[in-house]
Motif scaffolding. Structure first.
Motif, mmCIF file in Angstrom:
data_model
loop_
_atom_site.group_PDB
_atom_site.id
_atom_site.type_symbol
_atom_site.label_atom_id
_atom_site.label_comp_id
_atom_site.label_asym_id
_atom_site.label_seq_id
_atom_site.Cartn_x
_atom_site.Cartn_y
_atom_site.Cartn_z
ATOM 1 N N SER A 17 4.795 -46.547 89.203
ATOM 2 C CA SER A 17 5.425 -46.226 90.487
ATOM 3 C C SER A 17 4.653 -45.125 91.196
ATOM 4 O O SER A 17 4.286 -45.251 92.371
ATOM 5 C CB SER A 17 6.873 -45.773 90.252
ATOM 6 N N GLU A 37 -5.476 -48.539 84.190
ATOM 7 C CA GLU A 37 -4.153 -48.991 83.754
ATOM 8 C C GLU A 37 -4.256 -49.647 82.376
ATOM 9 O O GLU A 37 -5.055 -50.569 82.184
ATOM 10 C CB GLU A 37 -3.571 -49.972 84.776
ATOM 11 N N SER A 89 6.655 -49.333 85.358
ATOM 12 C CA SER A 89 8.069 -49.648 85.160
ATOM 13 C C SER A 89 8.699 -50.243 86.420
ATOM 14 O O SER A 89 9.753 -50.876 86.335
ATOM 15 C CB SER A 89 8.828 -48.401 84.700
ATOM 16 N N ILE A 96 16.924 -51.407 91.944
ATOM 17 C CA ILE A 96 17.844 -50.610 92.769
ATOM 18 C C ILE A 96 17.027 -49.494 93.436
ATOM 19 O O ILE A 96 16.258 -48.801 92.763
ATOM 20 C CB ILE A 96 18.969 -49.998 91.911
ATOM 21 N N ALA A 220 -6.403 -44.946 78.538
ATOM 22 C CA ALA A 220 -7.008 -43.602 78.497
ATOM 23 C C ALA A 220 -6.715 -42.948 77.145
ATOM 24 O O ALA A 220 -5.558 -42.904 76.712
ATOM 25 C CB ALA A 220 -6.453 -42.760 79.633
ATOM 26 N N THR A 490 15.514 -43.768 89.246
ATOM 27 C CA THR A 490 14.377 -42.853 89.405
ATOM 28 C C THR A 490 13.098 -43.472 89.982
ATOM 29 O O THR A 490 12.070 -42.798 90.050
ATOM 30 C CB THR A 490 14.051 -42.215 88.044
ATOM 31 N N ASN A 491 13.143 -44.739 90.407
ATOM 32 C CA ASN A 491 11.913 -45.341 90.942
ATOM 33 C C ASN A 491 11.488 -44.681 92.257
ATOM 34 O O ASN A 491 10.333 -44.260 92.405
ATOM 35 C CB ASN A 491 12.126 -46.849 91.137
HETATM 36 C C1 LIG Z 1 14.134 -51.693 82.322
HETATM 37 C C2 LIG Z 1 14.094 -50.658 83.413
HETATM 38 C C3 LIG Z 1 15.008 -50.734 84.458
HETATM 39 C C4 LIG Z 1 14.972 -49.762 85.477
HETATM 40 N N1 LIG Z 1 15.760 -49.937 86.579
HETATM 41 C C5 LIG Z 1 15.571 -49.131 87.660
HETATM 42 C C6 LIG Z 1 16.181 -49.432 88.912
HETATM 43 O O1 LIG Z 1 16.860 -50.442 89.084
HETATM 44 N N2 LIG Z 1 15.959 -48.575 89.946
HETATM 45 C C7 LIG Z 1 15.194 -47.458 89.811
HETATM 46 O O2 LIG Z 1 15.078 -46.679 90.758
HETATM 47 N N3 LIG Z 1 14.595 -47.158 88.637
HETATM 48 C C8 LIG Z 1 14.724 -47.997 87.581
HETATM 49 N N4 LIG Z 1 14.032 -47.761 86.431
HETATM 50 C C9 LIG Z 1 13.249 -46.520 86.317
HETATM 51 C C10 LIG Z 1 11.977 -46.497 87.155
HETATM 52 O O3 LIG Z 1 11.391 -47.778 87.225
HETATM 53 C C11 LIG Z 1 11.023 -45.461 86.551
HETATM 54 O O4 LIG Z 1 11.636 -44.196 86.538
HETATM 55 C C12 LIG Z 1 9.708 -45.347 87.323
HETATM 56 O O5 LIG Z 1 9.104 -46.609 87.458
HETATM 57 C C13 LIG Z 1 8.791 -44.368 86.611
HETATM 58 O O6 LIG Z 1 7.584 -44.264 87.313
HETATM 59 P P1 LIG Z 1 6.338 -43.491 86.685
HETATM 60 O O7 LIG Z 1 5.266 -43.573 87.684
HETATM 61 O O8 LIG Z 1 6.781 -42.173 86.202
HETATM 62 O O9 LIG Z 1 5.937 -44.308 85.355
HETATM 63 P P2 LIG Z 1 5.620 -45.846 85.146
HETATM 64 O O10 LIG Z 1 6.029 -46.649 86.325
HETATM 65 O O11 LIG Z 1 6.203 -46.223 83.832
HETATM 66 O O12 LIG Z 1 4.024 -45.915 85.100
HETATM 67 C C14 LIG Z 1 3.209 -45.432 84.077
HETATM 68 C C15 LIG Z 1 1.994 -46.337 84.008
HETATM 69 O O13 LIG Z 1 0.991 -45.712 83.233
HETATM 70 C C16 LIG Z 1 0.409 -46.660 82.358
HETATM 71 N N5 LIG Z 1 -0.153 -45.928 81.219
HETATM 72 C C17 LIG Z 1 0.529 -45.255 80.273
HETATM 73 N N6 LIG Z 1 -0.325 -44.685 79.400
HETATM 74 C C18 LIG Z 1 -1.561 -44.991 79.819
HETATM 75 C C19 LIG Z 1 -2.860 -44.694 79.324
HETATM 76 N N7 LIG Z 1 -3.045 -43.926 78.234
HETATM 77 N N8 LIG Z 1 -3.939 -45.188 79.986
HETATM 78 C C20 LIG Z 1 -3.773 -45.960 81.105
HETATM 79 N N9 LIG Z 1 -2.561 -46.270 81.605
HETATM 80 C C21 LIG Z 1 -1.469 -45.786 80.975
HETATM 81 C C22 LIG Z 1 1.579 -47.561 82.011
HETATM 82 O O14 LIG Z 1 1.164 -48.788 81.454
HETATM 83 C C23 LIG Z 1 2.281 -47.681 83.334
HETATM 84 O O15 LIG Z 1 1.766 -48.728 84.105
HETATM 85 C C24 LIG Z 1 14.043 -48.697 85.401
HETATM 86 C C25 LIG Z 1 13.126 -48.642 84.346
HETATM 87 C C26 LIG Z 1 13.124 -49.612 83.370
HETATM 88 C C27 LIG Z 1 12.088 -49.551 82.278
#
Ligand SMILES: Cc1cc2nc3c(=O)[nH]c(=O)nc-3n(C[C@H](O)[C@H](O)[C@H](O)COP(=O)(O)OP(=O)(O)OC[C@H]3O[C@@H](n4cnc5c(N)ncnc54)[C@H](O)[C@@H]3O)c2cc1C
Length: 523
Positions: A17, A37, A89, A96, A220, A490-491
């Motif tokens: 995200s 990624e 994620s 939502i 990474a 948290t998206n």
């Molecule tokens: C099942 C589920 C349902 C959810 N439902 C909702 C919802 O309805 N509405 C909402 O607002 N939120 C929802 N969430 C939460 C929301 O999607 C997350 O809080 C948000 O996507 C987190 O964003 P982020 O950027 O922190 O991490 P992420 O989106 O998880 O991104 C991290 C990325 O880094 C990559 N990565 C990790 N380690 C490495 C590495 N060492 N090297 C290279 N790449 C790496 C991962 O593969 C991933 O693509 C849900 C989450 C899940 C799992």
């Protein structure tokens, strides 16, 4: 010059995200970006089809973490799905769209994080979205993420909204206004029946841009330093190791679980622990991996006299409510989510037709941590969220379960649907019995945050501009930097963090931004 896997201005780790939003905004402003990624392309049709999200759990696109056994939650190990694919994620989530409460951001600012108050973040929230109902003083249109609010909800959700009102919960016409309280139909990241992940909204339109190189299946392993400056990333793909040079900065957007791991593997963490695993200490940052917290869900399951049904082109969560368990709270502590299926857990049984009101805790007090178990980048992590360690979390969930039970007895659900409670079930009457139900069934709401906390104190990992304390050229930008979780999903807040990180980088490197623009303008 184009971005290549060898080097670029900025290297972003993680196309989730935050990472997708960040990469897009940097490229738009003329910087060359390499996005690494760990997962693959988002070609699995179950990602695009909203109704098939459950099929993504334990699929190739799921990191499928498990916590250690949780002593306050029946000694269970909780499954945590997280996206390992372009979009992270946001490619697996429930779609939502929820900003959280205005007070959440004011609280972050109160903790010393200048630039994060509601007044500061509102324009950024507005520029992120493309609301189908159009632009207003509070809402945005024309942004990368399409938000669907004008849809016909499936009948069970119409009944849930009425039942909540019959239970005394008023309607909130827009829970994304900064004030959450009340019952609403959910606003969804869906366009023309397809999921709008962060990759779809932010990356797809610039897929062929020479300033962006996306490397999938690139895991990474560690950050590379020259003196105290982070200058690149070492990563592996198909068993082979490579490096990418960052001329300006590295930004870690690997999410709440993997961002602290990458920092610790690179010598940034609790010094004593790193030494125990034979990792050279670069900066003693004891806050890395701490402050782990999550929202929780507890099921209240109802059987119905007839099939419930749902539309595959919509999310299976089309209504929810925000509610305060006691007076004096600045924001709701409960978000109850409504599902069109009976969500039986292992060991439960009941009729096939039904629905579930999930009692959600959105102001958890318990805090846990993530630790390495070794220096191998693929070693299993020690994930301990300390679920329900604080009694206050249990009490709030008990009150939330009571509210959901009451909702299930409201005329709109007992009449037309002949709803009857299956779990916890009529035999569960006392508060103690309800506490036992909470501890036996609580699971993740999928909103883990906090492990690279933003702040000015000596346990903080990044400052208010997301720079890692004690080094140069390195930021963290994802849900891990939240000092405290927002009061809803948290998206949108994670995307906001990516957007703001891009603002900070461009403000710190105006010379490069100007040079990048003249580069792009050349034929
Ligand atoms: C099942 C589920 C349902 C959810 N439902 C909702 C919802 O309805 N509405 C909402 O607002 N939120 C929802 N969430 C939460 C929301 O999607 C997350 O809080 C948000 O996507 C987190 O964003 P982020 O950027 O922190 O991490 P992420 O989106 O998880 O991104 C991290 C990325 O880094 C990559 N990565 C990790 N380690 C490495 C590495 N060492 N090297 C290279 N790449 C790496 C991962 O593969 C991933 O693509 C849900 C989450 C899940 C799992």
């Amino acid at each position: 010059m184009a971005a290549t896997p060898d080097g670029a201005d900025v290297v972003v780790v993680g196309a989730g995200s935050a990472g997708c939003a960040l990469a897009r905004r940097l490229v738009d402003r003329g910087l060359r970006v390499v996005l690494l990624e760990a997962g693959g392309a988002d070609t699995n049709p179950d990602i695009a089809t909203p109704g098939r999200l459950a099929y993504l759990w334990h699929a190739e696109e799921d990191w499928a973490y498990h916590t250690v056994a949780q002593p306050h939650a029946g000694d269970r190990r909780l499954h945590w799905p997280r996206g390992r694919v372009l979009g992270g994620s946001s490619a697996l989530n429930g779609m939502i769209w929820a900003r959280g409460a205005a007070a959440d951001y004011d609280h972050w600012a109160y903790l010393g994080n200048d630039g994060w108050s509601w007044a500061d973040v509102l324009p950024v929230h507005r520029r992120m979205e493309d609301l189908d109902a159009g632009r207003s003083a509070l809402r945005g249109a024309g942004g990368p993420i399409h938000v669907l609010s004008r849809y016909r909800p499936d009948p069970i959700f119409e009944s849930c909204v009425k039942a909540a009102q019959e239970t005394g919960v008023p309607v909130n016409p827009d829970y994304n206004s900064g004030e959450l309280d009340g019952v609403s139909h959910t606003q969804l990241t869906i366009r023309d029946g397809r999921r709008q992940s962060a990759a779809e909204g932010y990356l797809r339109p610039i897929a062929d841009h020479p300033g962006l190189t996306v490397v999938t299946r690139a895991h990474a392993r560690r950050l590379l330093f020259t003196g105290d400056r982070c200058t690149g990333v070492e990563w592996e793909r198909d068993g082979r190791t490579a490096t990418t040079r960052a001329d300006v900065e590295v930004i870690v957007s690997a999410g709440t679980v993997e961002s602290p791991r990458l920092l610790m593997l690179s010598g940034l963490g609790d010094a004593a622990e790193l030494r125990r695993h034979g990792i050279d200490v670069r900066v003693d940052l004891p806050g890395v991996g701490r402050n782990l917290h999550d929202h929780l869900l507890v099921p209240v399951i109802f059987g119905t006299g007839r099939p419930v049904g749902r539309s595959p082109e919509l999310s299976p969560m089309q209504s929810h409510l925000f509610w305060r368990t006691r007076s004096g709270l600045p924001v709701p502590d409960v978000q109850a989510l409504h599902f069109p299926v009976p969500m039986y857990q292992p060991g439960m049984s009941g009729p096939p037709d039904g629905f579930t009101l999930q009692a959600g805790l959105v102001r958890p007090v318990s805090r846990g941590r993530i630790r390495l178990t070794g220096a191998d980048p693929h070693a299993e992590l020690d994930i301990d969220p300390a679920t329900l360690a604080c009694a206050q979390d249990v009490e709030a969930l008990v009150d939330a379960v009571i509210l959901c039970r009451e909702m299930g007895t409201a005329p709109s659900l007992t009449g037309e649907w002949a709803a009857r409670e299956i779990y916890p079930g009529p035999q569960v009457r006392t508060r103690d019995e309800l506490r036992a139900h909470v501890r036996a069934t609580a699971g993740t709401f999928h909103h883990q945050v906090g492990t690279c906390r933003m702040g000015a104190d000596d346990r903080a990992v990044v400052d208010a501009r997301l720079r890692v304390h004690g080094v140069r050229g390195l930021r963290v930008a994802d849900a891990s930097v939240m000092p405290a979780v927002t009061t809803a999903n948290t998206n949108a807040p994670a995307i906001l963090i990516g957007e703001l990180a891009a603002d900070f980088v461009t403000a710190d490197h105006t010379d490069l931004v100007a040079a990048g623009h003249s580069r792009q303008e050349q034929p």
